[in-house]
Scaffold this motif. Sequence first.
Motif, PDB file in Angstrom:
ATOM      1  N   LYS A 119     -12.489  -3.978  10.070  1.00 57.02           N
ATOM      2  CA  LYS A 119     -11.296  -3.387  10.328  1.00 57.02           C
ATOM      3  C   LYS A 119     -10.585  -2.583  10.094  1.00 57.02           C
ATOM      4  N   GLY A 120      -9.702  -3.548   8.912  1.00 60.17           N
ATOM      5  CA  GLY A 120      -8.426  -3.207   8.377  1.00 60.17           C
ATOM      6  C   GLY A 120      -7.313  -3.676   8.615  1.00 60.17           C
ATOM      7  N   ILE A 121      -7.931  -4.909   9.366  1.00 64.09           N
ATOM      8  CA  ILE A 121      -6.110  -5.141   9.998  1.00 64.09           C
ATOM      9  C   ILE A 121      -5.372  -5.513   9.214  1.00 64.09           C
ATOM     10  N   HIS A 122      -5.563  -5.914   8.168  1.00 61.79           N
ATOM     11  CA  HIS A 122      -3.807  -5.993   7.253  1.00 61.79           C
ATOM     12  C   HIS A 122      -4.115  -5.508   5.536  1.00 61.79           C
ATOM     13  N   ASP A 123      -4.435  -4.358   6.352  1.00 63.53           N
ATOM     14  CA  ASP A 123      -4.301  -3.185   4.937  1.00 63.53           C
ATOM     15  C   ASP A 123      -2.454  -2.513   4.916  1.00 63.53           C
ATOM     16  N   ASN A 124      -1.637  -2.760   6.323  1.00 60.48           N
ATOM     17  CA  ASN A 124      -1.081  -2.748   5.628  1.00 60.48           C
ATOM     18  C   ASN A 124       0.400  -3.638   4.714  1.00 60.48           C
ATOM     19  N   LEU A 125      -0.867  -5.086   4.081  1.00 67.88           N
ATOM     20  CA  LEU A 125       0.260  -5.934   3.918  1.00 67.88           C
ATOM     21  C   LEU A 125       0.011  -5.380   2.325  1.00 67.88           C
ATOM     22  N   VAL A 126      -1.031  -4.413   2.131  1.00 66.42           N
ATOM     23  CA  VAL A 126      -1.469  -4.022   0.597  1.00 66.42           C
ATOM     24  C   VAL A 126      -0.663  -3.776  -0.678  1.00 66.42           C
ATOM     25  N   ASP A 127       0.980  -3.241  -0.103  1.00 65.25           N
ATOM     26  CA  ASP A 127       1.597  -2.863  -1.138  1.00 65.25           C
ATOM     27  C   ASP A 127       2.184  -4.967  -1.578  1.00 65.25           C
ATOM     28  N   LYS A 128       2.065  -5.050  -0.922  1.00 65.24           N
ATOM     29  CA  LYS A 128       3.138  -6.817  -0.736  1.00 65.24           C
ATOM     30  C   LYS A 128       1.581  -7.794  -1.465  1.00 65.24           C
ATOM     31  N   VAL A 129      -0.105  -7.520  -1.206  1.00 66.49           N
ATOM     32  CA  VAL A 129      -0.637  -8.940  -1.534  1.00 66.49           C
ATOM     33  C   VAL A 129      -1.260  -7.983  -3.259  1.00 66.49           C
ATOM     34  N   GLY A 130      -1.564  -6.759  -2.846  1.00 64.77           N
ATOM     35  CA  GLY A 130      -2.156  -6.206  -4.023  1.00 64.77           C
ATOM     36  C   GLY A 130      -3.604  -5.187  -3.810  1.00 64.77           C
ATOM     37  N   TYR A 131      -4.004  -5.673  -2.758  1.00 62.69           N
ATOM     38  CA  TYR A 131      -5.124  -5.377  -1.997  1.00 62.69           C
ATOM     39  C   TYR A 131      -6.119  -6.087  -0.828  1.00 62.69           C
ATOM     40  N   THR A 132      -6.684  -5.072  -0.164  1.00 62.88           N
ATOM     41  CA  THR A 132      -7.701  -6.141   1.104  1.00 62.88           C
ATOM     42  C   THR A 132      -9.298  -5.775   0.438  1.00 62.88           C
ATOM     43  N   TYR A 133     -10.143  -6.049   0.550  1.00 61.94           N
ATOM     44  CA  TYR A 133     -11.286  -5.996   0.443  1.00 61.94           C
ATOM     45  C   TYR A 133     -11.729  -4.240   1.593  1.00 61.94           C
ATOM     46  N   HIS A 134     -11.149  -4.722   2.810  1.00 67.74           N
ATOM     47  CA  HIS A 134     -11.239  -3.258   3.618  1.00 67.74           C
ATOM     48  C   HIS A 134     -10.922  -2.063   2.953  1.00 67.74           C
ATOM     49  N   GLU A 135      -9.445  -2.142   2.240  1.00 62.91           N
ATOM     50  CA  GLU A 135      -8.500  -0.814   1.525  1.00 62.91           C
ATOM     51  C   GLU A 135      -9.362  -0.387   0.163  1.00 62.91           C
ATOM     52  N   ARG A 136     -10.475  -1.513   0.108  1.00 59.72           N
ATOM     53  CA  ARG A 136     -10.667  -1.197  -1.310  1.00 59.72           C
ATOM     54  C   ARG A 136     -12.132  -0.092  -0.790  1.00 59.72           C
ATOM     55  N   LEU A 137     -12.788  -1.372  -0.206  1.00 61.00           N
ATOM     56  CA  LEU A 137     -13.997  -0.803   0.323  1.00 61.00           C
ATOM     57  C   LEU A 137     -13.956   0.528   1.152  1.00 61.00           C
ATOM     58  N   PHE A 138     -13.230   1.116   1.733  1.00 61.10           N
ATOM     59  CA  PHE A 138     -12.785   2.384   3.169  1.00 61.10           C
ATOM     60  C   PHE A 138     -11.691   3.002   2.687  1.00 61.10           C
ATOM     61  N   THR A 139     -10.800   2.737   1.300  1.00 62.61           N
ATOM     62  CA  THR A 139      -9.316   3.697   1.177  1.00 62.61           C
ATOM     63  C   THR A 139      -9.805   3.388  -0.118  1.00 62.61           C
ATOM     64  N   TYR A 140     -10.732   3.527  -0.775  1.00 62.68           N
ATOM     65  CA  TYR A 140     -10.932   3.436  -2.189  1.00 62.68           C
ATOM     66  C   TYR A 140      -9.621   4.338  -2.665  1.00 62.68           C
ATOM     67  N   ARG A 141      -8.687   4.734  -2.777  1.00 69.49           N
ATOM     68  CA  ARG A 141      -7.142   5.332  -3.767  1.00 69.49           C
ATOM     69  C   ARG A 141      -7.627   5.202  -5.172  1.00 69.49           C
ATOM     70  N   LEU A 142      -8.204   6.949  -6.024  1.00 66.86           N
ATOM     71  CA  LEU A 142      -7.900   7.025  -7.221  1.00 66.86           C
ATOM     72  C   LEU A 142      -6.828   7.142  -7.220  1.00 66.86           C
ATOM     73  N   PRO A 143      -6.646   7.189  -8.830  1.00 60.77           N
ATOM     74  CA  PRO A 143      -5.359   7.686  -9.703  1.00 60.77           C
ATOM     75  C   PRO A 143      -5.094   8.455  -9.112  1.00 60.77           C
ATOM     76  N   ASN A 144      -5.066  10.146  -9.034  1.00 60.90           N
ATOM     77  CA  ASN A 144      -4.960  10.912  -8.662  1.00 60.90           C
ATOM     78  C   ASN A 144      -4.424  11.059  -7.010  1.00 60.90           C
ATOM     79  N   GLY A 145      -4.906  10.585  -6.396  1.00 60.52           N
ATOM     80  CA  GLY A 145      -4.766   9.600  -4.924  1.00 60.52           C
ATOM     81  C   GLY A 145      -5.664  10.676  -3.982  1.00 60.52           C
ATOM     82  N   GLU A 146      -6.696  10.719  -4.694  1.00 60.40           N
ATOM     83  CA  GLU A 146      -7.862  10.979  -3.582  1.00 60.40           C
ATOM     84  C   GLU A 146      -8.529   9.655  -3.115  1.00 60.40           C
ATOM     85  N   VAL A 147      -8.687   9.826  -1.502  1.00 59.90           N
ATOM     86  CA  VAL A 147      -9.231   8.409  -0.377  1.00 59.90           C
ATOM     87  C   VAL A 147     -10.577   9.157  -0.530  1.00 59.90           C
ATOM     88  N   ILE A 148     -10.776   7.584  -1.138  1.00 59.86           N
ATOM     89  CA  ILE A 148     -12.489   7.552  -0.502  1.00 59.86           C
ATOM     90  C   ILE A 148     -13.483   6.231   0.180  1.00 59.86           C
TER      91      ILE A 148
END
Length: 332
Positions: free
Chosen positions: A159-188
């Motif tokens: 569910k990504g309940i900790h995705d708001n902490l990505v800038d602090k912790v570097g990543y979450t698995y939900h963020e990488r799997l559900f909102t994978y962000r490319l260098p150009n800003g595109e989200v997959i």
Amino acid sequence: MVSTLRLGVYVHSSYKKTSSKLLTCRMVQFVSSRYARESNHVTSDTSINLTINLTKGLCNQDLELYSLIACYYIIGTIWMVPSLVIYVRARILPEAWEASLVKLSEVGKVVYTEYNEKSIDAPAVIVVEEPFTEPRIHLKGIVAGSLKGLLDYVDEVIKGIHDNLVDKVGYTYHERLFTYRLPNGEVINQIQKVIEKLRKTSYTRRAQAITWQPWKDLETEHPPCLQRIWFRVIDGKLVMHVHMRSNDALKAAYMNMYAFTELQKYVASKVGAEVGYYLHIADSYHVYEKDWKWFNSFVEQIKSGYSRNRWRKTHEYLEMVSKLENIESKAL
């Protein structure tokens, strides 16, 4: 234990003495099975069956060469996993995790880490045949600060309940799997893409999701341990292969496997399939030196059978969490 080489010489010489391919085949099967039972190597039913099928084929051949191949190659190579690799196959999740720790204690090597600490370490391949057969819970594997931490971790992954902490912790698995962000800003949304691909072609080999972002992860001190997840529907069941570059066997592996199988169930429900087997691969399956005393003590509990007192069915675990929350709320 008779060595592989001596077994090969013994069976091959028997072929020359008896001039009977049928007898030689029977001897190859017998010696292969005996070697599998007595060796320290891990075997699988599939590989032993393959050995038997190959030796049956040998019986129909006229060339002595096939006897030599059977003796030296089949017995010595085809089903063996190197002794430095953990291979575990178990029916349920707590059993698989416990067995992996015992094997790590047996074959693990002391390896230095980038955290100025030693670890006991080995590559691991763990198969859970029925990941949702109860009991699913191992209380010893919940290393999250609270009993409810396992449920929170599942929500973090799915569910990504900790995705708001990505800038602090570097990543979450939900963020990488559900909102994978490319260098150009595109989200997959990789998981959604996986679901769509499996709905279209259930047997595809291309349904996978990754976490690694080389433009970021090669330079960070704490890159993702999970690297890749691969999905496929086989006989109406969704199987899932998880590949970890690094996995703390004692403090993280059980919670990882529990949460990832919940993700497996989520994807299975979206593609209309049942849940199949779960495969967990770790390049570095390890326990840090500071935890060795705890690790060794727990391994002894596993060997004695005492650790099974920590296994719980899911509904029992949820009842425990609910009671604890009620106690805590009353204390406030």
